[in-house]
Design a protein around this motif. Structure first.
Motif, PDB file in Angstrom:
ATOM      1  N   THR A  47      -6.552  -1.396   5.772  1.00 33.59           N
ATOM      2  CA  THR A  47      -5.379  -1.184   6.615  1.00 33.59           C
ATOM      3  C   THR A  47      -4.143  -1.867   6.023  1.00 33.59           C
ATOM      4  OG1 THR A  47      -6.859  -1.055   8.519  1.00 33.59           O
ATOM      5  CG2 THR A  47      -4.521  -1.317   8.985  1.00 33.59           C
ATOM      6  N   GLU A  67      -7.666   6.943  11.124  1.00 32.24           N
ATOM      7  CA  GLU A  67      -8.351   5.657  11.149  1.00 32.24           C
ATOM      8  C   GLU A  67      -9.694   5.831  11.825  1.00 32.24           C
ATOM      9  OE1 GLU A  67      -7.680   2.616  10.150  1.00 32.24           O
ATOM     10  OE2 GLU A  67      -5.772   3.089   9.190  1.00 32.24           O
ATOM     11  N   ASP A  75      -6.302  -0.693  14.259  1.00 32.57           N
ATOM     12  CA  ASP A  75      -5.792  -0.222  12.973  1.00 32.57           C
ATOM     13  C   ASP A  75      -4.749   0.877  13.141  1.00 32.57           C
ATOM     14  OD1 ASP A  75      -7.368  -2.026  11.712  1.00 32.57           O
ATOM     15  OD2 ASP A  75      -8.851  -0.586  10.979  1.00 32.57           O
ATOM     16  N   GLU A 120      -9.006   6.494   6.479  1.00 33.49           N
ATOM     17  CA  GLU A 120      -9.624   5.163   6.349  1.00 33.49           C
ATOM     18  C   GLU A 120     -11.029   5.309   6.896  1.00 33.49           C
ATOM     19  OE1 GLU A 120      -7.617   1.482   7.656  1.00 33.49           O
ATOM     20  OE2 GLU A 120      -9.563   0.582   8.040  1.00 33.49           O
TER      21      GLU A 120
HETATM   22 MG   LIG Z   1      -8.884  -1.342   8.904  1.00 35.53          MG
END
Ligand SMILES: [Mg+2]
Ligand SMILES: Nc1nc2c(ncn2[C@@H]2O[C@H](COP(=O)(O)OP(=O)(O)OP(=O)(O)O)[C@@H](O)[C@H]2O)c(=O)[nH]1
Ligand SMILES: [Zn+2]
Ligand SMILES: [Zn+2]
Lengths: 222, 113
Positions: A47, A67, A75, A120
């Motif tokens: 992040t 995320e 995040d 992510e």
């Molecule tokens: Mg993260």
């Protein structure tokens, strides 16, 4: 008494996912969207790195971030402060994302006008390596406190990545992390991988990663 | 643990197969799992009842066959079990090898009426 029959299926579950991933990549190509899959252990700095990278690229590219997290929104909240479009995907205990979940995530994010989408992934070095998400490129972050022996323990992850960021180089003096040995181990597994030492905290080295990402995005779009 | 999500995908694929092939009733689903895959047989058995709950495969049995993780030595070409030999060639001690099998995860077949 009825007879038993055996019907052969012989289908690889991973291959099924691979097919979905190829379809997604083709769709992204048609729509001129570059998707990066970012992986690491929990807390390696995904992040923080993304925040820095977005700051460097947001004037040049329209960016969207997905995320993946078990069930928090922390995040996504951090990323939204950069002004980038972001969606939190609640994975509900799943330790990896597959191509289908990624596709749904992109739909939820809304990719109209997005040049660069970044996923992510869930913090885990094992199974995200086995499931192609449909991303154009894979990147991973290894942080100094995790140790330079990680390529020996999780070889598949290092084999499938195009870029490796070695993060938290600011704390190198406190750990017995041998950067040269680590790079050698990684290159032995994957001679084509690009290794970029960075410090996401201060931004050192992030420019090289941002440059790579920018060039790859433009290449994909043309 | 990622077995549940993956096994749910297995159920989806098998259900589709069952529909396409006009199978009346499934007795057993047979999987093949590589020793070096991240799918752990014990966990697959554990999550199976939850994954089939409320589907066409509810009440079916599960059977798992293990595929050994074999490597071929890059130095002397000996074929050896990667797990048993700790990823080191038992003949020449080289750690360079090509993985021949062991990462698979297949839906092999179904036993049905
Ligand atoms: Mg993260
Ligand atoms: N010293 C140092 N700390 C860093 C650096 N980059 C990130 N951190 C810290 O490491 C911690 C985890 O960073 P995150 O960016 O949240 O890591 P992550 O990989 O997104 O974590 P998860 O999403 O929870 O898996 C935070 O406390 C960061 O401030 C760095 O370059 N140096
Ligand atoms: Zn998983
Ligand atoms: Zn040998």
């Amino acid at each position: 008494m009825k007879e038993y029959r055996v019907l052969e299926i012989k289908q690889s579950v991973f291959e099924d996912n691979n097919k979905q991933a190829d379809l997604l990549r083709q769709k992204l190509k048609d729509e001129k969207i570059f998707l990066l899959n970012l992986m690491s252990s929990p807390g390696a700095g995904k992040t923080t790195t993304l925040t820095r990278t977005i700051e460097m690229l947001k004037e040049k590219l329209r960016i969207g971030v997905m995320e993946a997290d078990i069930d928090s929104d922390v995040d996504a909240a951090t990323i939204s402060e950069t002004g980038a479009k972001v969606i939190q995907l609640h994975t509900g205990g799943m330790c990896h994302l597959d191509a289908d979940m990624t596709k749904q995530g992109l739909e939820g994010l809304g990719t109209e006008g997005v040049d660069l989408a970044i996923l992510e992934n869930v913090g885990n070095l094992v199974c995200p390596a086995e499931f192609d998400t449909g991303a154009v490129k894979n990147a991973m972050i290894l942080s100094v406190p995790e140790g330079d022996d990680k390529p020996l323990k999780y070889p598949l992850m290092f084999t499938i990545c195009d870029v490796l960021l070695i993060n938290k180089i600011d704390v190198m003096p406190y750990f017995d992390f041998d950067l040269q040995a680590c790079i050698e181990r990684v290159k032995k597994l994957n001679p084509d991988i690009q290794v970029i030492p960075v410090c996401a905290k201060t931004g050192e080295g992030i420019e090289d990663f941002a440059d790579w990402l920018y060039k790859e995005t433009i290449k994909w779009q043309t | 643990m990622h077995e549940l999500g993956v096994v749910m995908e297995v159920v989806r694929v098998v259900e589709e197969f069952v529909r396409e092939n006009d199978v009346e009733e499934v007795d057993t689903v047979v999987l093949q799992v590589g020793e070096l895959s991240s799918m752990i047989p014990k966990y697959i058995y554990d999550v199976y009842p939850a994954a089939v709950d409320g589907t066409m495969l509810e009440k079916t049995k599960l059977d798992i066959e293990i595929i050994p993780g074999n490597g071929r030595c890059g130095n002397c070409e000996t074929i050896f079990s990667v797990l048993q030999n700790h990823a080191t060639c038992p003949n020449c001690q080289s750690t360079q090898f090509e993985l021949l099998s062991g990462r698979e995860f297949y839906i092999k077949e179904i036993v049905c009426y």
